[in-house]
Design an enzyme around this catalytic site. Structure first.
Site, PDB file in Angstrom:
ATOM      1  N   ASP A  18      49.860   8.813   5.434  1.00  0.00           N
ATOM      2  CA  ASP A  18      48.407   8.655   5.543  1.00  0.00           C
ATOM      3  C   ASP A  18      47.655   9.615   4.630  1.00  0.00           C
ATOM      4  O   ASP A  18      46.742   9.215   3.904  1.00  0.00           O
ATOM      5  CB  ASP A  18      47.959   8.837   6.991  1.00  0.00           C
ATOM      6  CG  ASP A  18      48.332   7.647   7.870  1.00  0.00           C
ATOM      7  OD1 ASP A  18      48.920   6.684   7.338  1.00  0.00           O
ATOM      8  OD2 ASP A  18      48.038   7.682   9.074  1.00  0.00           O
ATOM      9  N   ARG A 100      42.583  22.903  15.265  1.00  0.00           N
ATOM     10  CA  ARG A 100      41.664  22.378  14.257  1.00  0.00           C
ATOM     11  C   ARG A 100      40.757  23.434  13.629  1.00  0.00           C
ATOM     12  O   ARG A 100      40.534  23.408  12.416  1.00  0.00           O
ATOM     13  CB  ARG A 100      40.816  21.239  14.844  1.00  0.00           C
ATOM     14  CG  ARG A 100      41.635  20.037  15.325  1.00  0.00           C
ATOM     15  CD  ARG A 100      42.774  19.717  14.409  1.00  0.00           C
ATOM     16  NE  ARG A 100      43.451  18.476  14.748  1.00  0.00           N
ATOM     17  CZ  ARG A 100      44.726  18.251  14.501  1.00  0.00           C
ATOM     18  NH1 ARG A 100      45.470  19.201  13.947  1.00  0.00           N
ATOM     19  NH2 ARG A 100      45.269  17.088  14.792  1.00  0.00           N
ATOM     20  N   ASP A 129      39.132  14.614  16.556  1.00  0.00           N
ATOM     21  CA  ASP A 129      39.449  15.548  15.484  1.00  0.00           C
ATOM     22  C   ASP A 129      38.431  15.523  14.354  1.00  0.00           C
ATOM     23  O   ASP A 129      38.164  16.547  13.726  1.00  0.00           O
ATOM     24  CB  ASP A 129      40.850  15.274  14.934  1.00  0.00           C
ATOM     25  CG  ASP A 129      41.938  15.880  15.800  1.00  0.00           C
ATOM     26  OD1 ASP A 129      41.620  16.780  16.604  1.00  0.00           O
ATOM     27  OD2 ASP A 129      43.098  15.461  15.684  1.00  0.00           O
ATOM     28  N   SER A 183      51.649   7.627  17.717  1.00  0.00           N
ATOM     29  CA  SER A 183      51.318   8.667  16.740  1.00  0.00           C
ATOM     30  C   SER A 183      51.569  10.037  17.349  1.00  0.00           C
ATOM     31  O   SER A 183      51.460  10.220  18.564  1.00  0.00           O
ATOM     32  CB  SER A 183      49.856   8.551  16.302  1.00  0.00           C
ATOM     33  OG  SER A 183      48.992   8.832  17.380  1.00  0.00           O
TER      34      SER A 183
END
Length: 411
Positions: A18, A100, A129, A183
């Site tokens: 990705d 993050r 996110d 995922s």
């Protein structure tokens, strides 16, 4: 108004399919110079292959940044969060959320170093996110441009992404050509699995989903007992061995893995408004949380402990929603850190088939006074007769209220 294309973009780059597609898309769509940043957060995968993949896609060596941030992650993000006993919606230990802000911080630092006018992440337009990354960017660099390809490009399917990769000679692993069953996001604190086979919350997660723990049923029949040492609220040792923050969490993760500890199947409320089901594994954190509460139980004043419990949900929401760099989170952190001044000592934990149980705690700074609490004859510093006045004073408003009710009943 259409914004001009960014000239130089710092991409949070994993080396996976990705983000490799995003890298090439930035080059072809924006004609931008791309700088990659790959963080080793303890995700359990080699990060050096990301360098080779970036070079293969035309990124100059001086524009490839790879950094081992495991110690910084645990010391400056995970441990401060655990000082607050942070849990989102009663269960979630915030393993994805807490990573993050560190990634965002590193991207901004690199952008300043290389003179980039934009930063980019690979988060989708449906998740949390994207919010966490971009709030971090703007808090640290108010005028930075944030690029979110999943909100901009026209790819409507996995097949379209694969075709783009093939057209631009992006290597595709065989296992990436089909639909992934779910995922995964991972770091040293946890692994998170979402989507596909996990989308129906009524269906039990397949065993193959679990990345970090063995099944509790397969765990040893003999308990494992460990002792965790704390100083000022942070764990510093296991069984007397002083360890760095990342090494300590790694050791706890292994202990949790071996004893089937740390699995969570959760439906949570995303900040963007929808509910989502995830399977989380946080083996070390699931041991650490009750251990920290145990050392606090003998070292923290009642008022301070109760105040911490009151503000914790607010603190947890700030982290979950991406406000790590907000003034209110920093204010709460100062309060929490002050509370840890005397939170020092050791806690014994029994690990057994999915459970992490406190079996002992001691501290040279304990507020616990066995002389006061004993049912036997104590030191005399507590006079039981004093309780009568205490009770009467606390009952005063209740008695006044009861008398008023009696008068009202009599008419």
């Amino acid at each position: 108004m259409t914004l001009p294309h960014p000239k130089k973009v710092v991409l949070a780059y994993s080396g996976g399919l990705d983000t490799s597609i995003i890298l090439k898309w930035l080059q072809t769509e924006y004609r931008a110079e791309v700088v990659t940043f790959t963080a080793d957060l303890g995700q359990g995968e080699e990060v050096e292959p990301a360098r080779r993949k970036a070079e293969l896609l035309g990124i100059r060596p001086e524009n490839i940044f790879i950094e081992d941030v495991r110690e910084e992650f645990v010391r400056d993000y995970v441990f401060p969060m655990f000082r607050a006993n942070t849990v989102y919606e009663g269960q979630y230990l915030l393993g994805t959320s807490i990573a993050r802000p560190l990634i965002a911080k590193k991207q901004i630092e690199i952008a300043r170093r290389v003179g980039a006018d934009a930063v980019c992440h690979g988060a989708t337009g449906k998740g949390n996110d994207q919010v966490r990354f971009e709030l971090g960017y703007y808090a640290l660099e108010p005028d930075i441009r944030a690029v979110a390809p999943w909100r901009e490009w026209e790819f409507g399917s996995r097949e379209a992404l694969i075709r783009f990769a093939e057209d631009h000679q992006i290597p595709i692993a065989k296992d990436k050509r089909g639909e992934s069953p779910f995922s995964i996001d991972a770091n040293l604190l946890h692994s998170s699995s979402e989507g596909k086979v996990l989308e129906d919350p009524a269906v039990e997660a397949p065993e193959y989903v679990h990345q970090r723990t063995i099944s509790p049923e397969d765990a040893p029949d003999t308990p494992t007992v460990i002792e965790i040492g704390f100083e000022h609220g942070d764990p510093v040792s296991i069984d007397g061995e002083i360890l760095s923050p990342a090494a300590l969490l790694t050791r706890l993760n292994q202990l949790g893995h071996d004893n089937g500890i740390g699995r969570l199947d959760l439906v949570e409320n995303r900040f963007v408004g929808m509910k989502s089901r995830g399977v989380y594994e946080t083996p070390g954190g699931t041991i650490l949380l009750p251990a920290h509460r145990a050392i606090e139980s003998i070292t923290l004043d009642r008022g301070a402990a109760h105040l911490k419990d009151e503000i914790m949900p607010r603190y947890a929401s700030l982290i979950y929603n991406g406000f790590w760099f907000s003034p209110e989170r920093e204010m709460l952190q100062a309060l929490i850190d002050k509370s840890q001044e005397y939170v020092t000592g050791t806690v014994r934990m029994k690990l057994y088939k999915g459970n992490a149980t406190v079996i002992g705690r001691e501290s040279p700074l304990a507020l616990y006074d066995q002389d006061l609490v004993t049912f036997e004859e104590g030191s005399g510093s507590y006079d039981q007769r004093d309780a009568a006045g205490f009770i009467k004073l606390n009952a005063l408003r209740l008695r006044i209220g009861a008398n008023r009710a009696k008068k009202a009943q009599r008419g």
